[in-house]
Design a protein around this motif. Sequence first.
Motif, PDB file in Angstrom:
ATOM      1  N   PHE A  62      -2.152   8.912   4.433  1.00 24.87           N
ATOM      2  CA  PHE A  62      -2.201   9.131   2.984  1.00 24.87           C
ATOM      3  C   PHE A  62      -3.235  10.206   2.649  1.00 24.87           C
ATOM      4  O   PHE A  62      -3.954  10.137   1.669  1.00 24.87           O
ATOM      5  CB  PHE A  62      -2.451   7.828   2.218  1.00 24.87           C
ATOM      6  N   THR A 106      -3.913  12.049  -0.753  1.00 29.75           N
ATOM      7  CA  THR A 106      -4.667  11.334  -1.784  1.00 29.75           C
ATOM      8  C   THR A 106      -6.023  11.990  -2.039  1.00 29.75           C
ATOM      9  O   THR A 106      -6.564  11.928  -3.135  1.00 29.75           O
ATOM     10  CB  THR A 106      -4.904   9.882  -1.300  1.00 29.75           C
ATOM     11  N   LEU A 155      -1.547   8.332  -2.791  1.00 31.45           N
ATOM     12  CA  LEU A 155      -1.940   7.201  -3.615  1.00 31.45           C
ATOM     13  C   LEU A 155      -2.613   7.733  -4.864  1.00 31.45           C
ATOM     14  O   LEU A 155      -3.264   8.775  -4.842  1.00 31.45           O
ATOM     15  CB  LEU A 155      -2.951   6.318  -2.884  1.00 31.45           C
ATOM     16  N   GLY A 210      -7.979   9.364   4.827  1.00 31.58           N
ATOM     17  CA  GLY A 210      -6.593   8.913   4.760  1.00 31.58           C
ATOM     18  C   GLY A 210      -5.794   9.082   6.033  1.00 31.58           C
ATOM     19  O   GLY A 210      -4.612   9.399   6.001  1.00 31.58           O
ATOM     20  N   GLY A 267      -5.396   6.637   8.297  1.00 34.09           N
ATOM     21  CA  GLY A 267      -4.671   5.395   8.573  1.00 34.09           C
ATOM     22  C   GLY A 267      -5.020   4.713   9.878  1.00 34.09           C
ATOM     23  O   GLY A 267      -4.358   3.763  10.268  1.00 34.09           O
ATOM     24  N   ASP A 311      -4.919  -3.549   5.150  1.00 34.06           N
ATOM     25  CA  ASP A 311      -4.478  -2.208   4.806  1.00 34.06           C
ATOM     26  C   ASP A 311      -5.322  -1.657   3.664  1.00 34.06           C
ATOM     27  O   ASP A 311      -5.292  -2.169   2.552  1.00 34.06           O
ATOM     28  CB  ASP A 311      -2.997  -2.259   4.404  1.00 34.06           C
ATOM     29  N   ARG A 329      -5.004   0.870   1.943  1.00 31.30           N
ATOM     30  CA  ARG A 329      -4.235   1.367   0.798  1.00 31.30           C
ATOM     31  C   ARG A 329      -3.974   0.244  -0.197  1.00 31.30           C
ATOM     32  O   ARG A 329      -4.122   0.409  -1.407  1.00 31.30           O
ATOM     33  CB  ARG A 329      -2.901   1.944   1.275  1.00 31.30           C
ATOM     34  N   GLU A 330      -3.616  -0.919   0.336  1.00 33.67           N
ATOM     35  CA  GLU A 330      -3.363  -2.063  -0.549  1.00 33.67           C
ATOM     36  C   GLU A 330      -4.636  -2.453  -1.277  1.00 33.67           C
ATOM     37  O   GLU A 330      -4.620  -2.818  -2.447  1.00 33.67           O
ATOM     38  CB  GLU A 330      -2.887  -3.266   0.265  1.00 33.67           C
TER      39      GLU A 330
END
Lengths: 335, 139, 311
Positions: free
Chosen positions: A134, A137, A202, A307, A309, A320, A322-323
């Motif tokens: 991500f 972002t 995001l 980002g 991951g 996660d 991102r969540e």
Amino acid sequence: MKRVPLSELERIYEALKSYGSVWVRKKNAYETAETPEELLSTVSKVKKPAKFIFLPEEEPLLAFVQDGKNVTFQEVIREAKGVIFGIPPCEAKAISLLDLNFLQGEGEDIYYKKRRENVLLFGLACLAPDSRCFCTTFGYGPFTESFTDIFGVVVDDVLLFEGITEKGKDLVKNLDVEDAKGEELKKLEAMKKEITERVKKLDIQGIQEKLARMMDSEIWDKISSSCLGCGACTYYCPTCYCFDIQDVERPNWGYRLRTWDSCMFTLYTLEGSGHNPRPELKYRWRNRLMHKFNYYPVLYQEFGCVGCGRCIEVCPVNIDIREILMEVKNEPIRA
Amino acid sequence: MADYEPKILTILCNWCSYAGADLAGTSRIQYPSNIRVVRVPCSGRVNPQFIVKALRDGVDAVWISGCHPGDCHYITGNYFARRRFYVLKDLLEYVGLEKGRIHFSWVSASEGKRFADIATLVTEEVKKLGPRKKFVKRR
Amino acid sequence: MVKKIREIARKLLEEGKVDVVLGYEKGTEPLSERPFVARTVEEVERLTYSPFAIQNLATYLPRFNNNKVAILARGCTTRAINVLISEGQIERDKIYVIGIPCNGVIKTRELRESIGEEIEDVSIQNGEIVIKTTTEEKKVKFEDWLNISCKYCEYPNPLFYDVLVGEEVKPRGGGYPDVEDYEKLDEDKRWEIFEAEMSKCVRCYACRQSCPMCYCEHCFVDSTEPRWVEPGFDKTDLESWHLIRVLHMAGRCVDCGTCELVCPEGVKLLFLTRKVARDLKRDFDYVSGLNPEKPPFFGEFRYDDKGDFIL
């Protein structure tokens, strides 16, 4: 932009070699290449990021030997010299974030600096961002060249590249390579657009300010409830840099060792008195998130996350980030 | 290899084996000087971690001795120790550490001769193995 | 099965019988079924279950000592609960056990990494794991990717439960052929393999943290006085850490395999813990976690314990 066919990579390999080691992407880590063919690595995300080169898992800082009443100290600086070939923009950006911490003002770290100064970053555009990426972002993307010394893109069977920094430009100047062709540049533009759009962006607008008001939020309980408290996320994170310094002693010799540390460990904040200001996992989680998305931007105007991951991948229980960012964003703030 | 003198960490319980060593000394029975004795209250006091740490810190071998079963000053200490040593010894040998780097024995306070005999046996066995190549911390 | 789990969980939460339900939800990684703590009736809808749920949930129990907890438990989970009870860490009355007969869990990380491509969808059909990647559909045998402990599991069914979901399954059994194979290698080869495995370790302590038996507030590896394990990545220190960890697990390890399954570097750990479990069973007739009343292995002895190794 210059060009060199992939079949003739040895032409630049020799030039890179003259700088020292040539690190290339291997599945598990960046390793020094023995042959020019190894530059062709297709690994898109190396498990252990390039930070391992600048901030090794362990490094001795000094050694001491006792002989009778005499104690001799010897400073140890582990050097690194060469080129990291194929470092993707996310990791290059991560190194620029480490620079903010290690190369500025009073905090300047000579050990880090010695290695950082002597290693060139030969970046390559990331052609295969995966489902965990991500990067867009954070205001850059898989084709962002600005964090590297030389930046290249593999278009079909040709490597296009150009010098970005002075050092990089010097290297490129001395190479016997021709200019990129018009149609290749055109193709590059198309690839850039297509691949950059593939990365899921995001919306974390305002997260820094929001976090500042969430010190006492109940969300930390929720976030940390399935966390095990291991250090995998921080160890594999390309921007995490916390370290610990300890002595290894024997009756008449020893050395001072710097090793990684992780804010997810209980011991990280445990004080000599036995008091621990972050006694529970939720406080450690809060610190980790705050550091990346609040303290870092406050200090340096940059998020402490790129980002990539990796933390999502290595986490034993698949927490996660991102969540979590989305949860933070959607969490109502009570007055 | 002939002049190789190993260092053997020897942990003796206070009530039997240490007294046994004492008796060997007062009876002027000769035994090799390769053993370095640490006295502990009971063989049950010996944590397997001691042994792992000693090996990592560079001793060539470890020998632990306590009271014969049934003779423990604390009644059952050596029975607890026996289980631990069994698991440890088997595990270390399973991962590939040479046999003969860890030894256990029961020696009572009256067995000065036996103490010297075992000290000799252990030392000779370790000498035969030579300097340790596995589990050596680099400097 | 998932439906039944949700039903039970919802009922428990609605009636206020428990405060939280420890279960699994679908993760964001392919092949991941991660631990999930459901606190509300709405969150119950997220609960799922599959052979990709690698984490032993008993690890979380000591954290919820002030709550009434429902827990999804396989055979190994209930054994872990027994050990925790016998060591005074948790109380049986506060725990509501939702038993799940288990057919084994999959080495998810290893499988995921072996695919090497983006995984889009995964399903289990007729003993095969069907993995849809961006380019093709791969089929691998369920048995081939089973966690080694599960492959030879003797206690797949929960030893006790308040409610059972599904039918009890037949234990696979089969002893410890993996340990025996390793034993057959010669000494130097064994050491070589052991060193190679241990030197992969990055000291993230995921093995320790994921282990239901590792609840110590202060771990020996963090101790500075005495320094059982020194800082740094010297092989001997990594080896000390794993050897002593295994010793601490003797008679407590319930052979769930979580430590090896979660390791980000894929360090093999079960060949050590299973070796000790095998010895205890063979030579002492001791199997951990079968009886919460029984003292720990090192907390008891028998007069006729094996002693022929002692001079």
